[in-house]
Design a protein around this motif. Structure first.
Motif, PDB file in Angstrom:
ATOM      1  N   SER A 159       0.814  -1.226   0.000  1.00  0.00           N
ATOM      2  CA  SER A 159       0.000   0.000   0.000  1.00  0.00           C
ATOM      3  C   SER A 159       0.847   1.275   0.000  1.00  0.00           C
ATOM      4  N   SER A 160       2.147   1.174   0.320  1.00  0.00           N
ATOM      5  CA  SER A 160       2.955   2.403   0.349  1.00  0.00           C
ATOM      6  C   SER A 160       3.866   2.526  -0.875  1.00  0.00           C
ATOM      7  N   ILE A 161       3.718   1.617  -1.820  1.00  0.00           N
ATOM      8  CA  ILE A 161       4.542   1.707  -3.047  1.00  0.00           C
ATOM      9  C   ILE A 161       3.899   2.726  -3.997  1.00  0.00           C
ATOM     10  N   LYS A 162       4.691   3.724  -4.373  1.00  0.00           N
ATOM     11  CA  LYS A 162       4.185   4.761  -5.284  1.00  0.00           C
ATOM     12  C   LYS A 162       4.283   4.232  -6.727  1.00  0.00           C
ATOM     13  N   ILE A 163       3.098   3.984  -7.311  1.00  0.00           N
ATOM     14  CA  ILE A 163       3.055   3.447  -8.687  1.00  0.00           C
ATOM     15  C   ILE A 163       2.765   4.604  -9.630  1.00  0.00           C
ATOM     16  N   CYS A 164       3.545   4.706 -10.683  1.00  0.00           N
ATOM     17  CA  CYS A 164       3.302   5.782 -11.659  1.00  0.00           C
ATOM     18  C   CYS A 164       2.979   5.185 -13.030  1.00  0.00           C
ATOM     19  N   ILE A 165       1.807   5.575 -13.572  1.00  0.00           N
ATOM     20  CA  ILE A 165       1.456   5.186 -14.946  1.00  0.00           C
ATOM     21  C   ILE A 165       1.951   6.318 -15.854  1.00  0.00           C
ATOM     22  N   LYS A 166       2.872   5.958 -16.758  1.00  0.00           N
ATOM     23  CA  LYS A 166       3.527   6.984 -17.588  1.00  0.00           C
ATOM     24  C   LYS A 166       2.778   7.162 -18.897  1.00  0.00           C
ATOM     25  N   GLY A 167       1.635   7.828 -18.816  1.00  0.00           N
ATOM     26  CA  GLY A 167       0.847   8.069 -20.034  1.00  0.00           C
ATOM     27  C   GLY A 167      -0.583   7.610 -19.841  1.00  0.00           C
ATOM     28  N   ILE A 168      -1.524   8.544 -19.948  1.00  0.00           N
ATOM     29  CA  ILE A 168      -2.930   8.143 -19.790  1.00  0.00           C
ATOM     30  C   ILE A 168      -3.782   8.482 -21.012  1.00  0.00           C
TER      31      ILE A 168
ATOM     32  N   SER B  88      -0.214  18.686 -18.033  1.00  0.00           N
ATOM     33  CA  SER B  88       0.295  19.423 -16.875  1.00  0.00           C
ATOM     34  C   SER B  88      -0.266  18.764 -15.612  1.00  0.00           C
ATOM     35  N   GLU B  89       0.269  19.222 -14.464  1.00  0.00           N
ATOM     36  CA  GLU B  89      -0.213  18.689 -13.195  1.00  0.00           C
ATOM     37  C   GLU B  89      -1.726  18.939 -13.049  1.00  0.00           C
ATOM     38  N   SER B  90      -2.184  20.116 -13.476  1.00  0.00           N
ATOM     39  CA  SER B  90      -3.624  20.410 -13.305  1.00  0.00           C
ATOM     40  C   SER B  90      -4.468  19.599 -14.297  1.00  0.00           C
ATOM     41  N   ASP B  91      -3.919  19.301 -15.486  1.00  0.00           N
ATOM     42  CA  ASP B  91      -4.645  18.413 -16.431  1.00  0.00           C
ATOM     43  C   ASP B  91      -4.876  17.059 -15.761  1.00  0.00           C
ATOM     44  N   VAL B  92      -3.824  16.562 -15.088  1.00  0.00           N
ATOM     45  CA  VAL B  92      -3.908  15.239 -14.446  1.00  0.00           C
ATOM     46  C   VAL B  92      -4.934  15.287 -13.314  1.00  0.00           C
TER      47      VAL B  92
ATOM     48  N   LYS C  49      -8.567  15.038 -14.125  1.00  0.00           N
ATOM     49  CA  LYS C  49      -9.062  13.676 -14.430  1.00  0.00           C
ATOM     50  C   LYS C  49      -9.289  12.887 -13.140  1.00  0.00           C
ATOM     51  N   GLY C  50      -9.144  13.551 -11.993  1.00  0.00           N
ATOM     52  CA  GLY C  50      -9.356  12.869 -10.705  1.00  0.00           C
ATOM     53  C   GLY C  50      -8.165  12.001 -10.317  1.00  0.00           C
ATOM     54  N   LEU C  51      -6.980  12.308 -10.886  1.00  0.00           N
ATOM     55  CA  LEU C  51      -5.788  11.494 -10.604  1.00  0.00           C
ATOM     56  C   LEU C  51      -4.704  12.364  -9.967  1.00  0.00           C
ATOM     57  N   ARG C  52      -3.661  11.709  -9.459  1.00  0.00           N
ATOM     58  CA  ARG C  52      -2.581  12.457  -8.808  1.00  0.00           C
ATOM     59  C   ARG C  52      -1.332  12.444  -9.681  1.00  0.00           C
ATOM     60  N   TYR C  53      -0.685  13.596  -9.747  1.00  0.00           N
ATOM     61  CA  TYR C  53       0.510  13.776 -10.584  1.00  0.00           C
ATOM     62  C   TYR C  53       1.763  13.440  -9.780  1.00  0.00           C
ATOM     63  N   ILE C  54       2.760  12.906 -10.444  1.00  0.00           N
ATOM     64  CA  ILE C  54       4.041  12.678  -9.763  1.00  0.00           C
ATOM     65  C   ILE C  54       5.193  12.906 -10.739  1.00  0.00           C
ATOM     66  N   ASP C  55       6.298  13.399 -10.206  1.00  0.00           N
ATOM     67  CA  ASP C  55       7.536  13.432 -10.986  1.00  0.00           C
ATOM     68  C   ASP C  55       8.011  11.971 -11.049  1.00  0.00           C
TER      69      ASP C  55
END
Ligand SMILES: NC(=O)c1ccc[n+]([C@@H]2O[C@H](COP(=O)([O-])OP(=O)(O)OC[C@H]3O[C@@H](n4cnc5c(N)ncnc54)[C@H](O)[C@@H]3O)[C@@H](O)[C@H]2O)c1
Length: 395
Positions: A317-326, A362-366, A369-375
């Motif tokens: 539950s604490s692993i930060k998963i990033c989907i690179k492209g939506i 951009s971060e606000s575009d993400v 969509k109800g999602l969270r942005y990450i570097d």
């Protein structure tokens, strides 16, 4: 063909209609573009291209916008045209039935200015039989004309966002009439701005050509997805096997997170629903299975992502998963039926610590969509849905 038929109106100046209107204008023909979006019309008339990702469109809009291509929100301004090309969307509803509401409205507006002897060419992808069926009926009802009073044809748009101008200039385009005369007239008009044009025997055949293409792609992507999953279970490198399996008569496609966009996931439903109406359920079992296989790929990838997480020395539950492209396709800022967006949402529903990075957003575009942005550097696990690769950034 009378000279008058060279006065052309394009109804719908969206991703498909605007490149077409621009190519017609660039061939020396004056075009009236009709679109209910007033701001879009103003931009076009200022020479300001509203689709920057479309290669080659910028120059054409700059050269012809407000000059040889005049955009207007009023159908009345196109009354003097004699050829009307219609390209507004047809979607599927939540039950996967075609939703003709936008098309019906556009054809009713067109009917009110349609005159005897005019030519109407429809370009939106339809279930075969639509042009000579409901579309013609709506034009008759709204114009008060008889069907024989106007010419009617169909020519499917076969562009791809980003490559539309080159597609219109090089790719084969088919055209077919409701009757022979309509087909011939439409062929003559289109020959003035399309080089690689092919007249087929009817509008219905032309409609089927486009839908068939979409079904072929969907079924073959489903096959690739299924083979990909089988290869993994059998300990075989799918990509090596595919490279050596493919030849002139075998073209295994690439696996994916599923199929998105306005076209490929939609067109099989046009045929499935036509067969269901006729109670020929068995005639479309491959199309239906392919839709299911492709749609379920996000469940497969969610499982694979969880398996990759389990290799990381941290609580799941604490692993930060990033989907690179939506977006639904790499390089195109569109989300319709995006399986990558669906994948990010599915991981969130599963309670995983899910984030998104997309070079087009951009971060606000993400966030919108109800999602969270990450570097991406801050994530523990990156999944690239376009390359199907995993990566654990070094911290
Ligand atoms: N975009 C593509 O890559 C692509 C590829 C192949 C085929 N097509 C076909 O083209 C169709 C249209 O797609 P699109 O991508 O251009 O859609 P789009 O949403 O980009 O554009 C549709 C345009 O029609 C306008 N419009 C809506 N109702 C109208 C009305 N009553 N009168 C006048 N204008 C109206 C909208 O304002 C919009 O500008 C699709 O349904 C599909 O069948 C699109």
């Amino acid at each position: 063909m009378s000279e008058e038929h060279a006065k052309i109106a394009v109804i719908g100046l969206g991703n498909a209609g605007l490149p077409l209107a621009a190519v017609i204008a660039d061939s020396g023909i004056t075009v009236t573009g009709v679109d209910i979006n007033e701001e879009r019309c103003r931009r076009i008339n200022r020479g300001d291209n509203p689709i920057p990702e479309e290669a080659g469109l910028e120059e054409l809009i700059k050269a012809h916008g407000g000059k040889r291509l005049v955009a207007t929100p009023r159908f009345e301004d196109a009354r003097r045209c004699q050829t009307f090309i219609v390209i507004v969307p047809v979607f599927v509803d939540s039950g996967n039935n075609p939703d003709f509401s936008i098309m019906k409205e556009a054809l009713f507006s067109l009917g009110r200015i349609l005159k005897k002897g005019d030519l109407v060419v429809l370009e939106t992808t339809f279930p075969p039989g639509t042009t000579e069926g409901v579309a013609q009926n709506w034009l008759i009802e709204s114009s008060g004309l008889a069907g024989i009073d106007f010419f009617l044809a169909y020519s499917p748009e076969r562009i791809m966002t980003g490559y539309s101008i080159s597609r219109l200039r090089e790719f084969p385009k088919v055209i077919g009439g409701r009757d022979e005369e309509s087909g011939m007239l439409a062929y003559q008009v289109y020959s003035k701005f399309i080089c690689n044009l092919h007249l087929v025997s009817s509008a219905r055949v032309a409609e089927m050509i486009k839908v068939m293409e979409g079904c072929y792609r969907d079924v073959n992507i489903a096959l690739a997805n299924e083979l990909f999953k089988i290869c993994r279970k059998l300990g075989v490198d799918f990509f090596e096997a595919r490279e050596n399996a493919n030849h002139q008569f075998c073209q295994i496609h690439l696996p994916s997170t599923g199929v998105g966009g306005h076209c490929i996931p939609v067109y099989p439903w046009f045929l499935i629903k036509e067969m269901e109406k006729r109670e020929h359920f068995g005639n479309c079992s491959l199309l239906r299975a392919s839709r299911e296989i492709n749609d379920e790929m996000i469940c497969y990838w969610a499982e694979r992502i969880i398996q990759e997480c389990l290799k990381i020395n941290k609580p799941l539950s604490s692993i930060k998963i990033c989907i690179k492209g939506i977006t639904f396709r790499a390089g195109v800022k569109e989300f319709y039926h995006s399986r990558n967006l669906g994948l990010a949402r599915l991981l969130m529903e599963k309670g995983l610590d899910t984030y998104v990075y997309d070079p087009l957003l951009s971060e606000s575009d993400v966030r919108a969509k109800g999602l969270r942005y990450i570097d991406p550097k801050m994530a523990d696990l990156l999944f690239d849905p376009f390359r199907l690769t995993f990566e654990c950034p070094e911290k």
